[in-house]
Design a protein around this motif. Structure first.
Motif, short mmCIF file in Angstrom:
data_model
loop_
_atom_site.label_atom_id
_atom_site.label_comp_id
_atom_site.label_asym_id
_atom_site.label_seq_id
_atom_site.Cartn_x
_atom_site.Cartn_y
_atom_site.Cartn_z
N TRP A 33 34.40 32.88 26.95
CA TRP A 33 34.60 32.29 28.38
C TRP A 33 36.24 32.37 28.46
O TRP A 33 37.00 32.83 27.30
N VAL A 34 36.48 32.53 29.64
CA VAL A 34 37.95 32.99 30.05
C VAL A 34 38.45 31.79 30.86
O VAL A 34 37.68 31.50 32.06
N SER A 35 39.54 31.00 30.56
CA SER A 35 39.96 29.96 31.20
C SER A 35 41.34 30.02 31.68
O SER A 35 42.21 30.33 30.57
N PHE A 36 41.83 29.91 32.84
CA PHE A 36 43.24 29.99 33.24
C PHE A 36 43.79 28.77 33.43
O PHE A 36 43.42 27.81 33.57
N SER A 37 45.23 28.87 33.09
CA SER A 37 46.22 27.69 33.31
C SER A 37 46.75 28.00 34.89
O SER A 37 47.26 29.16 35.01
N CYS A 38 46.62 26.97 35.92
CA CYS A 38 47.11 27.04 37.24
C CYS A 38 48.27 26.26 37.50
O CYS A 38 48.28 25.26 37.07
N TYR A 57 48.11 37.46 34.71
CA TYR A 57 47.26 38.48 35.19
C TYR A 57 47.12 39.69 34.30
O TYR A 57 46.02 40.17 33.67
N PRO A 58 48.30 40.44 33.84
CA PRO A 58 48.13 41.47 32.86
C PRO A 58 47.59 40.83 31.38
O PRO A 58 46.88 41.56 30.71
N GLU A 59 47.87 39.54 31.09
CA GLU A 59 47.08 39.41 29.79
C GLU A 59 45.45 39.20 29.86
O GLU A 59 45.05 39.54 29.05
N ALA A 60 45.20 38.61 31.14
CA ALA A 60 43.75 38.96 31.33
C ALA A 60 43.29 40.31 31.38
O ALA A 60 42.01 40.48 30.92
N ARG A 61 43.80 41.04 31.91
CA ARG A 61 43.36 42.43 31.86
C ARG A 61 43.25 42.83 30.36
O ARG A 61 42.36 43.70 29.91
N ALA A 62 44.17 42.35 29.41
CA ALA A 62 44.31 42.67 28.09
C ALA A 62 43.01 41.94 27.34
O ALA A 62 42.49 42.71 26.47
N LEU A 63 42.79 40.81 27.69
CA LEU A 63 41.67 40.23 27.15
C LEU A 63 40.45 41.03 27.56
O LEU A 63 39.24 41.16 26.82
N LYS A 64 40.13 41.47 28.71
CA LYS A 64 39.04 42.34 28.98
C LYS A 64 38.85 43.55 28.35
O LYS A 64 37.72 43.81 28.08
N ARG A 65 40.10 44.03 27.95
CA ARG A 65 39.99 45.42 27.25
C ARG A 65 39.19 45.13 25.67
O ARG A 65 38.62 45.76 25.47
N LEU A 66 39.80 43.80 25.35
CA LEU A 66 39.40 43.66 23.99
C LEU A 66 37.87 43.20 23.84
O LEU A 66 37.01 43.33 23.07
N LEU A 67 37.50 42.54 25.02
CA LEU A 67 35.85 42.38 25.01
C LEU A 67 35.38 43.54 24.91
O LEU A 67 34.05 43.52 24.43
N ALA A 68 35.67 44.53 25.53
CA ALA A 68 34.90 45.93 25.27
C ALA A 68 34.84 46.58 23.83
O ALA A 68 34.17 47.36 23.51
N GLU A 69 35.86 45.87 23.23
CA GLU A 69 35.91 46.31 21.45
C GLU A 69 34.84 45.62 20.59
O GLU A 69 34.68 45.87 19.88
N THR A 70 34.37 44.40 21.29
CA THR A 70 33.36 43.46 20.29
C THR A 70 32.21 43.28 21.40
O THR A 70 32.15 42.26 22.03
N ALA A 80 41.29 33.60 42.08
CA ALA A 80 39.95 34.21 42.54
C ALA A 80 40.31 35.74 42.09
O ALA A 80 39.23 36.41 41.83
N GLU A 81 41.38 36.30 42.07
CA GLU A 81 41.55 37.43 42.07
C GLU A 81 41.51 37.85 40.44
O GLU A 81 40.90 38.76 39.93
N ALA A 82 42.10 36.84 39.77
CA ALA A 82 42.12 36.80 38.29
C ALA A 82 40.48 36.82 37.70
O ALA A 82 40.19 37.55 36.65
#
Length: 287
Positions: free
Chosen positions: A170-175, A151-164, A188-190
């Motif tokens: 696309w965003v794909s999680f391993s479960c 989850y922290p890594e997903a939040r990090a990628l969201k921040r980088l999206l704002a820079e570009t 669902a939360e991620a």
């Protein structure tokens, strides 16, 4: 329905590549780039509409650890996009998705399967930033943020999206099961992190056992759903071998069920091959 490609490393090994290296398929960017181009072309020929580049494990820190300069590493990361683009041009159509693997892939200790990291969100943002901007400016059609276990890594990628702001992703999680990403966060939360971001074209799961896919699809509602699971074989870490069998026909039939359940993007991950993608194409065409 968009059909994705399958396991790049799996097919590279079938083409004769030795990937017993912490750089995995990225080492071929240095040693044998033409085989990467061929692998992408084989997937397009099998029915894939997307080529995901060989940059999953191709980070600047990983290449620098191997003895390259940061400038040399950047050229190799850009080469991953060039090779996929050349394959697309040879085939005549398709999309190039620049693969952004998780921090755990750099650690090469299995952390992408647990999300057990030694960096917090700020550290993960800083670690991903250089490669993110290289690939965002590479000419790729979009960024494929994949196998995200944390989850922290997903939040990090969201921040980088704002820079570009002009780049799609696309965003794909391993479960680890039918409900949670690998660090235990509910999928669902991620996924909700990206619900309102117009740059994210799809959210989904990959590098996950196919038996969990129907349940996971049901937890993804706010964006088009993407699924590209593993073949169904299991990894024996102690003996470093795969166990079980992966039947491409059964995988293709399962993909038709995933489409019916709501998936808009379907492909394969570890241990899937062009034959798996060919079977997906056959089953979805006849559905």
């Amino acid at each position: 329905m968009v059909i994705l490609d399958g396991g790049l490393a799996t097919h590279l090994e079938a083409l004769g590549a030795d990937l017993r290296d912490e750089l995995w398929s990225a080492k071929l960017l240095m040693e044998n780039p033409s085989v990467i181009r061929q692998a992408h072309l084989d997937y397009f020929t099998a029915g894939a509409e997307v080529a995901t580049t060989a940059s999953y494990q191709a980070s600047i820190p990983a290449f620098v650890r191997r003895g390259l300069t940061a400038g040399e590493a950047e050229k190799l990361i850009l080469a991953s996009v060039r090779l996929a683009t050349e394959a697309r041009e040879s085939y005549g159509m398709g999309t190039v998705a620049a693969g952004i693997g998780p921090y755990g892939a750099y650690l090469a200790n299995g952390a992408e399967y647990t999300g057990d990291y030694d960096l917090d969100e700020d550290g993960l943002t800083d670690w991903h930033r250089d490669r993110w901007h290289i690939l965002a400016g590479s000419g790729a059609d979009l960024l494929a943020c994949e196998t995200i276990p944390s989850y922290p890594e997903a939040r990090a990628l969201k921040r980088l999206l704002a820079e570009t702001p002009g780049m799609r992703a696309w965003v794909s999680f391993s479960c680890r099961d039918g409900e949670h990403i690998n660090d235990g966060t509910p999928l669902a939360e991620a996924a909700e992190l990206f619900a309102d971001d117009p740059r994210v074209i799809a959210v989904g799961v990959n590098c996950t056992a196919p038996r969990h896919i129907p349940s996971l699809i049901g937890r993804l509602r706010s964006k088009p759903v993407m699924v590209y699971p593993n073949s169904g074989e299991t990894w024996d870490a102690r003996n470093r071998r795969w166990l079980g069998l992966a039947d491409p026909v059964e995988f293709g039939a399962a993909a038709a069920g995933w489409q019916e359940a709501g998936a808009a993007f379907v492909g394969g991950c570890c241990r899937t091959t062009p034959e798996h993608i060919r079977r997906i194409r056959e089953h979805l065409s006849s559905a």
